[in-house]
Design a protein around this motif. Structure first.
Motif, PDB file in Angstrom:
ATOM      1  N   TRP A  66       8.351   5.399  43.259  1.00 22.59           N
ATOM      2  CA  TRP A  66       6.930   5.143  43.049  1.00 22.59           C
ATOM      3  C   TRP A  66       6.229   6.402  42.543  1.00 22.59           C
ATOM      4  N   MET A  67       6.574   7.552  43.125  1.00 25.52           N
ATOM      5  CA  MET A  67       6.009   8.820  42.669  1.00 25.52           C
ATOM      6  C   MET A  67       6.430   9.109  41.229  1.00 25.52           C
ATOM      7  N   ALA A  68       7.693   8.823  40.897  1.00 24.97           N
ATOM      8  CA  ALA A  68       8.166   9.044  39.528  1.00 24.97           C
ATOM      9  C   ALA A  68       7.416   8.152  38.549  1.00 24.97           C
ATOM     10  N   PHE A  69       7.181   6.907  38.947  1.00 20.01           N
ATOM     11  CA  PHE A  69       6.432   5.985  38.093  1.00 20.01           C
ATOM     12  C   PHE A  69       4.998   6.477  37.881  1.00 20.01           C
ATOM     13  N   LEU A  70       4.325   6.852  38.968  1.00 19.93           N
ATOM     14  CA  LEU A  70       2.950   7.324  38.850  1.00 19.93           C
ATOM     15  C   LEU A  70       2.861   8.613  38.040  1.00 19.93           C
ATOM     16  N   TRP A  71       3.841   9.486  38.229  1.00 18.13           N
ATOM     17  CA  TRP A  71       3.870  10.742  37.489  1.00 18.13           C
ATOM     18  C   TRP A  71       4.031  10.460  35.998  1.00 18.13           C
ATOM     19  N   VAL A 154     -13.312   9.172  30.852  1.00 17.96           N
ATOM     20  CA  VAL A 154     -13.049   8.210  31.935  1.00 17.96           C
ATOM     21  C   VAL A 154     -11.562   8.218  32.293  1.00 17.96           C
ATOM     22  N   ILE A 155     -10.706   8.248  31.280  1.00 17.70           N
ATOM     23  CA  ILE A 155      -9.256   8.293  31.530  1.00 17.70           C
ATOM     24  C   ILE A 155      -8.906   9.535  32.339  1.00 17.70           C
ATOM     25  N   LEU A 156      -9.498  10.661  31.989  1.00 20.05           N
ATOM     26  CA  LEU A 156      -9.179  11.890  32.706  1.00 20.05           C
ATOM     27  C   LEU A 156      -9.794  11.940  34.102  1.00 20.05           C
ATOM     28  N   VAL A 157     -10.859  11.217  34.345  1.00 20.04           N
ATOM     29  CA  VAL A 157     -11.387  11.136  35.711  1.00 20.04           C
ATOM     30  C   VAL A 157     -10.359  10.444  36.611  1.00 20.04           C
ATOM     31  N   LEU A 158      -9.703   9.418  36.087  1.00 19.76           N
ATOM     32  CA  LEU A 158      -8.625   8.777  36.846  1.00 19.76           C
ATOM     33  C   LEU A 158      -7.485   9.762  37.106  1.00 19.76           C
ATOM     34  N   HIS A 159      -7.212  10.609  36.132  1.00 19.66           N
ATOM     35  CA  HIS A 159      -6.187  11.641  36.314  1.00 19.66           C
ATOM     36  C   HIS A 159      -6.628  12.659  37.362  1.00 19.66           C
ATOM     37  N   ASP A 160      -7.909  12.966  37.403  1.00 21.28           N
ATOM     38  CA  ASP A 160      -8.428  13.877  38.434  1.00 21.28           C
ATOM     39  C   ASP A 160      -8.181  13.317  39.835  1.00 21.28           C
ATOM     40  N   VAL A 161      -8.354  12.011  39.991  1.00 19.72           N
ATOM     41  CA  VAL A 161      -8.071  11.370  41.282  1.00 19.72           C
ATOM     42  C   VAL A 161      -6.594  11.539  41.630  1.00 19.72           C
ATOM     43  N   TRP A 162      -5.698  11.369  40.657  1.00 22.95           N
ATOM     44  CA  TRP A 162      -4.269  11.572  40.876  1.00 22.95           C
ATOM     45  C   TRP A 162      -3.988  13.019  41.301  1.00 22.95           C
ATOM     46  N   LEU A 163      -4.651  13.983  40.670  1.00 27.63           N
ATOM     47  CA  LEU A 163      -4.425  15.387  41.026  1.00 27.63           C
ATOM     48  C   LEU A 163      -4.982  15.716  42.411  1.00 27.63           C
ATOM     49  N   ILE A 164      -6.046  15.066  42.815  1.00 25.94           N
ATOM     50  CA  ILE A 164      -6.554  15.245  44.182  1.00 25.94           C
ATOM     51  C   ILE A 164      -5.510  14.748  45.175  1.00 25.94           C
ATOM     52  N   TYR A 165      -4.905  13.604  44.879  1.00 26.80           N
ATOM     53  CA  TYR A 165      -3.844  13.082  45.742  1.00 26.80           C
ATOM     54  C   TYR A 165      -2.671  14.065  45.812  1.00 26.80           C
ATOM     55  N   LEU A 166      -2.250  14.605  44.667  1.00 24.52           N
ATOM     56  CA  LEU A 166      -1.149  15.571  44.669  1.00 24.52           C
ATOM     57  C   LEU A 166      -1.514  16.842  45.437  1.00 24.52           C
ATOM     58  N   LEU A 167      -2.750  17.279  45.327  1.00 22.37           N
ATOM     59  CA  LEU A 167      -3.185  18.456  46.075  1.00 22.37           C
ATOM     60  C   LEU A 167      -3.132  18.185  47.576  1.00 22.37           C
ATOM     61  N   LEU A 168      -3.630  17.041  47.993  1.00 28.16           N
ATOM     62  CA  LEU A 168      -3.561  16.690  49.417  1.00 28.16           C
ATOM     63  C   LEU A 168      -2.120  16.589  49.894  1.00 28.16           C
ATOM     64  N   LEU A 169      -1.266  16.039  49.055  1.00 26.88           N
ATOM     65  CA  LEU A 169       0.154  15.948  49.376  1.00 26.88           C
ATOM     66  C   LEU A 169       0.776  17.339  49.498  1.00 26.88           C
ATOM     67  N   ASN A 170       0.435  18.234  48.575  1.00 25.74           N
ATOM     68  CA  ASN A 170       0.947  19.606  48.635  1.00 25.74           C
ATOM     69  C   ASN A 170       0.477  20.333  49.893  1.00 25.74           C
ATOM     70  N   VAL A 171      -0.783  20.147  50.239  1.00 24.64           N
ATOM     71  CA  VAL A 171      -1.313  20.794  51.450  1.00 24.64           C
ATOM     72  C   VAL A 171      -0.607  20.249  52.680  1.00 24.64           C
ATOM     73  N   ALA A 172      -0.364  18.934  52.718  1.00 26.05           N
ATOM     74  CA  ALA A 172       0.354  18.337  53.848  1.00 26.05           C
ATOM     75  C   ALA A 172       1.764  18.891  53.933  1.00 26.05           C
ATOM     76  N   VAL A 173       2.411  19.061  52.796  1.00 27.38           N
ATOM     77  CA  VAL A 173       3.773  19.634  52.779  1.00 27.38           C
ATOM     78  C   VAL A 173       3.721  21.087  53.254  1.00 27.38           C
ATOM     79  N   LEU A 174       2.711  21.830  52.840  1.00 32.81           N
ATOM     80  CA  LEU A 174       2.577  23.226  53.241  1.00 32.81           C
ATOM     81  C   LEU A 174       2.453  23.359  54.757  1.00 32.81           C
ATOM     82  N   PHE A 175       1.619  22.525  55.359  1.00 31.12           N
ATOM     83  CA  PHE A 175       1.419  22.618  56.806  1.00 31.12           C
ATOM     84  C   PHE A 175       2.550  21.971  57.594  1.00 31.12           C
ATOM     85  N   HIS A 176       3.300  21.103  56.949  1.00 35.10           N
ATOM     86  CA  HIS A 176       4.431  20.462  57.623  1.00 35.10           C
ATOM     87  C   HIS A 176       5.698  21.314  57.567  1.00 35.10           C
ATOM     88  N   ALA A 177       5.820  22.088  56.495  1.00 37.35           N
ATOM     89  CA  ALA A 177       7.049  22.870  56.284  1.00 37.35           C
ATOM     90  C   ALA A 177       7.119  24.095  57.175  1.00 37.35           C
TER      91      ALA A 177
END
Length: 177
Positions: A66-71, A154-177
């Protein structure tokens, strides 16, 4: 008819006008080139499963397919937005157009660098910093592109939402690792 009679523009009329001012072939070509670049980086780095298991973050992320598809969709749509701006004919805002394209090249290079930073070199903190930089660049590119054509913004605003998700995911990985 509705737009002329009442002074308002319908979404369909707006999209038609936007698409008439650009070259769809340029849009699709740049989108495909960006997608191919993303696929080449992902295949060069390899599967993220080893790192996911090593860091113990399997429960934090959705399935890898799913991540590969979204990426992949992200790379294609961002490329299409850049191609839309590159092929846009009637603007008068050439400075914003070229500034946006230059910033887009930096954004694209950073996005290509993010995947190996996390999954090949296993530098979680650097990937968080890179995610923050990518989000800031993407907002800046969105601003430049929307001054040229609202549709790419508008297309890039949707991409901004995707990057916010990736940032939150990265922060979660940082605090989990």
């Amino acid at each position: 008819m509705y737009s002329k009679r009442y002074g308002k523009t319908t979404v369909r009329a707006w999209l038609t006008r936007e698409l008439e001012c650009s070259h769809p072939l340029v849009m699709l070509l740049v989108g495909l080139l960006c997608l191919i670049g993303g696929i080449l980086v992902r295949s060069g780095v390899g599967s993220p499963y080893g790192v996911i298991l090593e860091l113990g973050i399997g429960d934090l992320i959705p399935p890898a397919w799913w991540m590969a598809f979204l990426w992949s969709v992200s790379f294609f749509t961002v490329g299409c937005a850049a191609g839309f701006v590159l092929g846009y004919r009637s603007s008068g805002r050439e400075g914003e157009r070229y500034k946006g394209i230059l910033l887009f090249v930096l954004l694209y290079a950073g996005e290509l660098l993010w995947y190996p930073t996390l999954f090949l070199w296993r530098r979680v903190f650097i990937s968080v910093l890179l995610s923050i930089l990518l989000l800031c660049l993407s907002v800046w590119v969105s601003s430049c592109f929307s001054r040229v054509t609202r549709l790419s913004g508008v297309i890039l605003v949707l991409h901004d939402v995707w990057l916010i998700y990736l940032l939150l995911l990265n922060v979660a990985v940082l605090f989990h690792a």
